[in-house]
Design a protein around this motif. Structure first.
Motif, PDB file in Angstrom:
ATOM      1  N   TYR A  63      30.734 -20.869  53.780  1.00 42.50           N
ATOM      2  CA  TYR A  63      32.174 -20.990  53.996  1.00 42.50           C
ATOM      3  C   TYR A  63      32.457 -21.470  55.423  1.00 42.50           C
ATOM      4  O   TYR A  63      33.236 -22.400  55.634  1.00 42.50           O
ATOM      5  N   GLU A  66      31.639 -25.126  55.800  1.00 38.18           N
ATOM      6  CA  GLU A  66      32.648 -25.975  55.157  1.00 38.18           C
ATOM      7  C   GLU A  66      33.918 -26.054  55.993  1.00 38.18           C
ATOM      8  O   GLU A  66      34.523 -27.114  56.117  1.00 38.18           O
ATOM      9  N   VAL A  67      34.340 -24.936  56.552  1.00 40.96           N
ATOM     10  CA  VAL A  67      35.567 -24.911  57.343  1.00 40.96           C
ATOM     11  C   VAL A  67      35.404 -25.725  58.624  1.00 40.96           C
ATOM     12  O   VAL A  67      36.294 -26.481  59.017  1.00 40.96           O
ATOM     13  N   PRO A 106      37.494 -22.971  50.799  1.00 41.39           N
ATOM     14  CA  PRO A 106      38.412 -23.038  51.934  1.00 41.39           C
ATOM     15  C   PRO A 106      39.805 -23.484  51.487  1.00 41.39           C
ATOM     16  O   PRO A 106      39.954 -24.215  50.510  1.00 41.39           O
ATOM     17  N   GLN A 115      44.359 -17.204  53.240  1.00 45.51           N
ATOM     18  CA  GLN A 115      43.323 -16.435  53.922  1.00 45.51           C
ATOM     19  C   GLN A 115      43.451 -14.951  53.612  1.00 45.51           C
ATOM     20  O   GLN A 115      42.456 -14.255  53.447  1.00 45.51           O
TER      21      GLN A 115
END
Length: 179
Positions: A63, A66-67, A106, A115
């Motif tokens: 994650y 990717e962010v 994401p 989030q």
């Protein structure tokens, strides 16, 4: 989070659609299972001071990658600490409401609500740990699963304990040649 949503969350009676596809009532639980080492591994270290360790969480690492976006290389630290352990484990998926989660999606755009949904979902997940043979297997797995080369490894507190991998050395030489 509004006070009303906080009350609903604490009472476990909110029902929402989450980014990673889990639907239903939210329990009043925390992420649990597998992250605590024996107290001997969470001790005061002469150089780092108080030092908390835990198994590598590939779901969170994927994650984060990717962010962040494109990464050239990884620096993997504290390998000396792993070498002290009798066995190694990693987390490659979570178990959550009868669902296996291997990826956190994401947000398509900046969204605190999105989030918040991720956070709430993760609170009800349990880490699933798998054994891994040794540090070399861990490094190979990092490179393979993330498709990002390991460029630097650290095996202690001093600069002498840092090692450039063959990938990092050749990349550095190539960049220097083009200057």
């Amino acid at each position: 989070m509004t006070p009303e949503r906080a009350r609903q969350w604490s009472e476990g009676d909110t029902e929402e659609r989450f980014p990673i596809g889990v639907r239903g009532k939210l329990p009043r639980s925390r992420i649990g299972g597998g992250m605590a080492f024996a107290s001997a591994m969470n001790r005061h270290h002469p150089w780092q001071g108080g030092f908390r360790v835990g198994w590598l969480d590939f779901v969170m690492l994927r994650y984060a990658c990717e962010v962040v976006g494109s990464l050239d290389m990884l620096a993997v630290t504290c390998l000396d600490r792993l070498a002290e352990l009798p066995s190694l484990q990693i987390c490659r998926r979570y178990h959550c409401n009868n669902t296996l989660i291997e990826r956190i999606v994401p947000a398509p755009a900046l969204s605190l609500e999105y989030q918040e949904g991720i956070t709430h979902t993760l609170r009800q997940c349990r880490l699933l740990l798998e054994p891994i043979a040794d540090v070399d297997a861990l490094l190979a797995l990092l490179e393979h699963d993330l498709a990002i080369p390991v460029g630097i490894t650290s095996w202690g507190a001093t600069s002498d304990d840092k090692r450039l991998t063959a990938t990092a050395s050749s990349t550095w030489m190539e960049q220097r040649h083009h200057l």
